[in-house]
Design an enzyme around this catalytic site. Structure first.
Site, PDB file in Angstrom:
ATOM      1  N   GLU A 113       6.882 -32.320 -24.741  1.00  0.00           N
ATOM      2  CA  GLU A 113       7.654 -33.033 -25.758  1.00  0.00           C
ATOM      3  C   GLU A 113       9.118 -32.642 -25.628  1.00  0.00           C
ATOM      4  O   GLU A 113       9.438 -31.533 -25.196  1.00  0.00           O
ATOM      5  CB  GLU A 113       7.174 -32.652 -27.157  1.00  0.00           C
ATOM      6  N   GLU A 114       9.985 -33.546 -26.101  1.00  0.00           N
ATOM      7  CA  GLU A 114      11.426 -33.268 -26.046  1.00  0.00           C
ATOM      8  C   GLU A 114      11.810 -32.081 -26.920  1.00  0.00           C
ATOM      9  O   GLU A 114      12.876 -31.508 -26.750  1.00  0.00           O
ATOM     10  CB  GLU A 114      12.234 -34.502 -26.465  1.00  0.00           C
ATOM     11  N   SER A 115      10.948 -31.732 -27.869  1.00  0.00           N
ATOM     12  CA  SER A 115      11.266 -30.711 -28.860  1.00  0.00           C
ATOM     13  C   SER A 115      10.957 -29.307 -28.331  1.00  0.00           C
ATOM     14  O   SER A 115      10.394 -28.488 -29.040  1.00  0.00           O
ATOM     15  CB  SER A 115      10.481 -30.982 -30.135  1.00  0.00           C
ATOM     16  N   THR A 172       2.945 -33.245 -38.952  1.00  0.00           N
ATOM     17  CA  THR A 172       2.849 -33.270 -37.488  1.00  0.00           C
ATOM     18  C   THR A 172       2.023 -32.083 -36.984  1.00  0.00           C
ATOM     19  O   THR A 172       1.283 -32.195 -36.020  1.00  0.00           O
ATOM     20  CB  THR A 172       4.259 -33.178 -36.864  1.00  0.00           C
ATOM     21  N   ASP A 225       5.063 -21.352 -29.395  1.00  0.00           N
ATOM     22  CA  ASP A 225       4.627 -22.497 -28.589  1.00  0.00           C
ATOM     23  C   ASP A 225       5.784 -23.282 -27.982  1.00  0.00           C
ATOM     24  O   ASP A 225       5.584 -24.150 -27.144  1.00  0.00           O
ATOM     25  CB  ASP A 225       3.670 -23.414 -29.374  1.00  0.00           C
ATOM     26  N   SER A 245       5.993 -22.387 -37.766  1.00  0.00           N
ATOM     27  CA  SER A 245       6.628 -22.559 -36.464  1.00  0.00           C
ATOM     28  C   SER A 245       8.129 -22.300 -36.458  1.00  0.00           C
ATOM     29  O   SER A 245       8.559 -21.194 -36.743  1.00  0.00           O
ATOM     30  CB  SER A 245       6.304 -23.960 -35.955  1.00  0.00           C
TER      31      SER A 245
HETATM   32  C1  VG1 Z   1       8.428 -31.394 -34.581  1.00  0.00           C
HETATM   33  C2  VG1 Z   1       8.681 -31.898 -33.180  1.00  0.00           C
HETATM   34  C3  VG1 Z   1       7.360 -32.209 -32.495  1.00  0.00           C
HETATM   35  C4  VG1 Z   1       6.480 -30.954 -32.515  1.00  0.00           C
HETATM   36  C5  VG1 Z   1       6.327 -30.461 -33.938  1.00  0.00           C
HETATM   37  C6  VG1 Z   1       5.565 -29.159 -34.020  1.00  0.00           C
HETATM   38  O1  VG1 Z   1       7.779 -32.387 -35.344  1.00  0.00           O
HETATM   39  O2  VG1 Z   1       9.507 -33.033 -33.203  1.00  0.00           O
HETATM   40  O3  VG1 Z   1       7.603 -32.662 -31.203  1.00  0.00           O
HETATM   41  O4  VG1 Z   1       5.222 -31.231 -31.973  1.00  0.00           O
HETATM   42  O5  VG1 Z   1       7.605 -30.241 -34.525  1.00  0.00           O
HETATM   43  O6  VG1 Z   1       6.210 -28.164 -33.285  1.00  0.00           O
HETATM   44  P1  VG1 Z   1       8.544 -33.365 -36.356  1.00  0.00           P
HETATM   45  O7  VG1 Z   1       7.466 -34.195 -36.995  1.00  0.00           O
HETATM   46  O8  VG1 Z   1       9.287 -32.492 -37.307  1.00  0.00           O
HETATM   47  O9  VG1 Z   1       9.473 -34.167 -35.524  1.00  0.00           O
HETATM   48  V1  VG1 Z   1       6.078 -26.595 -33.796  1.00  0.00           V
HETATM   49  O10 VG1 Z   1       6.725 -25.651 -32.626  1.00  0.00           O
HETATM   50  O11 VG1 Z   1       6.642 -26.705 -35.318  1.00  0.00           O
HETATM   51  O12 VG1 Z   1       4.408 -26.272 -33.967  1.00  0.00           O
HETATM   52 CO    CO Z   2       6.071 -23.785 -32.820  1.00  0.00          CO
END
Ligand code: VG1
Ligand code: CO
Length: 544
Positions: A364-366, A18, A282, A113
């Site tokens: 995003e919800e995250s 992602t 972020d 992250s």
């Molecule tokens: C997660 C979140 C997604 C976000 C990504 C990167 O991905 O759900 O919304 O964009 O992390 O965020 P995943 O594929 O694990 O659901 V960060 O702050 O790690 O750059």
């Molecule tokens: Co991040």
């Protein structure tokens, strides 16, 4: 300068997820592992000769060593300028800004992250393109394909570079700039928000605040902006020193991992406002005295209040949210007659919409939101947006949220994560869900009548590229939704995410505790995916 060509053999696991390539540190330390990936990135770009590259990371373990390797490879590949954050530190939004500000060709962000850091934990690397945003899928696919066939990489034979002193110097004809990590970013923030207004609210005691940097990258940024520039009292920023292992914690700003902050805000004597950010700066979590703002609500509230913020006072062009994010922002868009886009998870899908000015705000919800000021989500930007809003509306976080629900209704929301699930079992769960989808149409489950059940695929409205298998969604006639996705950022087994959402217009229902309000949907979701029978788990690993 001597350029060596080092023979190497490909690894087969360098597919970016992602948000870049994330692995355990031990994997990144395998012979030539990092170098192979970096060379694959440069090989996949049109031409790096004579170009400028931004480099920095969140300071986690291996950041410094990795940077020295990358510098040597970048110079060997013909880059003529390297802009590097002092100490090797740059937040993800700061990298995005520096790329744009300096019209650089791109940048490499070293971060995993929100994943834990340290010798036995995670490391990561991500390439951002010239708009400042994450490489689009076309490029990440090309990088992966290249990594599968790479046979060598180039390395400049140079001394180790001092990353700790701000300086500008040349290595032969390559310009190296070690820049203050915070200054340019902080300057950008002053262009967007009413710093005088916020400062006044802080000085007069109308706003008291606590910011938890979780021993990650935002510490120095938050201290400069909140304490030095906006006058918050010393100590308003907690866990403000970046540590290689984030003090042993998960640098993930949610109620589970930022427990210290959550406890503070749900007890007597809480400040007016609190927030936290993640490893690379972020993400954001927004809290008020006795209230947690879900990221989906936060995005909707920002969209509904953009006119209060100097940068957006003339109006916004549109909004976007990732598919699993609640539909709260859609309601605002509808009321304000704004275009609203639904994209797959991951910031890379917002880039084209922002570049073509189809949207101004997205999230995003995250725990991620941002605007067209950079091409990444931006934790401190969201915090400043809220501070500016509280100062302008002269209301508490709770009042702002409750008024919003009253006007637009509430999308009660939660995400249940099952981490480190056996990958084979996780894939079987998805096979099973895919088989289930066609049988669900018009089915009734208690109060829930299925209105659609499908697997999300996205056609980018700008470049028409198609991204398939972006999550399974089951929508009901009353507006509720269940979404299933597999994480693309985890490094151990598979992480199943279940996203739950229930809409309520009735303000009497707005005070409900989300897990209770969603209990019947949670049961239904578990019944659909059979997570408990198939894994033997009794509960989710993390509930946000
Ligand atoms: C997660 C979140 C997604 C976000 C990504 C990167 O991905 O759900 O919304 O964009 O992390 O965020 P995943 O594929 O694990 O659901 V960060 O702050 O790690 O750059
Ligand atoms: Co991040």
């Amino acid at each position: 300068m001597n350029i060596k060509t080092i023979t190497s053999t490909p690894y087969n696991d360098q597919k970016p997820g992602t948000s870049g390539l994330r692995k355990k540190v031990a994997i990144f330390k395998k012979p030539h592992y990092l170098a192979n990936f970096v060379q694959s990135v440069f090989d996949s770009l049109d031409n790096c000769h004579g170009k400028s590259l931004v480099l920095g990371g969140d300071g986690r373990y291996y950041n410094r060593d990795a940077l020295q390797i990358i510098i040597k490879i970048a110079i060997a590949n013909g880059f003529k300028e390297l802009i590097i954050g002092q100490g090797g530190l740059l937040s993800t939004p700061a990298v995005s800004h520096l790329i744009r500000l300096n019209k650089a060709y791109g940048g490499l962000v070293l971060s995993a992250s929100h994943n834990p850091g340290g010798e036995t934990e995670d490391f990561g690397i991500k390439y951002n393109i010239d708009n400042g945003g994450p490489a689009p899928e076309k490029l990440t696919d090309a990088i992966f394909n290249r990594s599968l066939e790479i046979t060598n990489y180039k390395l400049a034979e140079i001394e180790t570079i001092d990353l700790d002193t701000q300086a500008q110097f040349k290595i032969e004809d390559v310009n190296i700039r070690i820049v203050d990590s915070v200054t340019d970013y902080a300057q950008l923030m002053t262009n967007l928000f009413d710093f005088e207004l916020i400062k006044h609210a802080i000085n007069s005691g109308t706003i008291t605040l606590c910011f938890d940097a979780m021993h990650a990258i935002t510490g120095p940024y938050a201290k400069r902006i909140f304490e030095q520039m906006l006058g918050a009292s010393e100590g308003s920023v907690i866990n403000g020193i970046p540590l290689e292992d984030f003090g042993g914690g998960h640098p993930d700003p949610n109620l589970v991992h930022a427990k210290e902050l959550a406890t503070l805000m749900f007890n007597d004597g809480a400040p007016v406002f609190a927030a936290a950010s993640d490893g690379d700066g972020d993400r954001n979590m927004i809290l008020g005295d006795n209230i947690f703002v879900t990221p989906s609500d936060s995005l909707a509230i920002m969209a509904a209040n953009a006119q209060h913020i100097p940068a957006y006072a003339d109006g916004i062009s549109g909004v976007a949210r990732s598919m699993p994010t609640s539909q709260a922002v859609d309601r605002v868009a509808k009321a304000y007659n704004l275009p609203c886009f639904e994209t797959p998870t991951g910031w890379k899908f917002f880039g084209n919409l922002l570049d073509s000015d189809k949207i101004t705000l997205c999230g995003e919800e995250s725990f991620g939101s941002s605007s067209n000021h950079v091409r990444e989500k931006d934790g401190l930007w969201a915090v400043l947006f809220w501070l500016n809003l509280i100062a302008k509306r002269k209301q508490s976080v709770m009042e702002i949220v409750h008024e919003h629900w009253k006007e637009f209704g509430r999308d009660i929301y939660s995400r249940h994560d099952y981490e480190a699930v056996d990958s084979e079992i996780a894939n079987k769960i998805f096979d099973h869900l895919r088989e289930l989808l066609p049988t669900l149409s018009d089915k009734i489950f208690g109060d829930y009548v299925v209105s659609y059940a499908d697997e999300f695929s996205y056609k980018d409205p700008v470049d028409q590229s198609i991204s398939e298998q972006q999550g399974i969604r089951i929508g009901f006639e009353n507006g509720s939704r269940i979404v299933f996705r597999l994480s693309g950022t985890g490094t151990v087994g598979a992480t199943l995410r279940i996203y739950l959402e229930k809409f309520s217009k009735d303000s009497n229902a707005h005070q409900q505790e989300p897990q209770q309000a969603l209990a019947d949907l949670i049961d239904l979701a578990e019944q659909f995916c059979e997570i408990k029978q198939r894994t033997g788990r009794t509960e989710a690993t993390v509930i946000t």
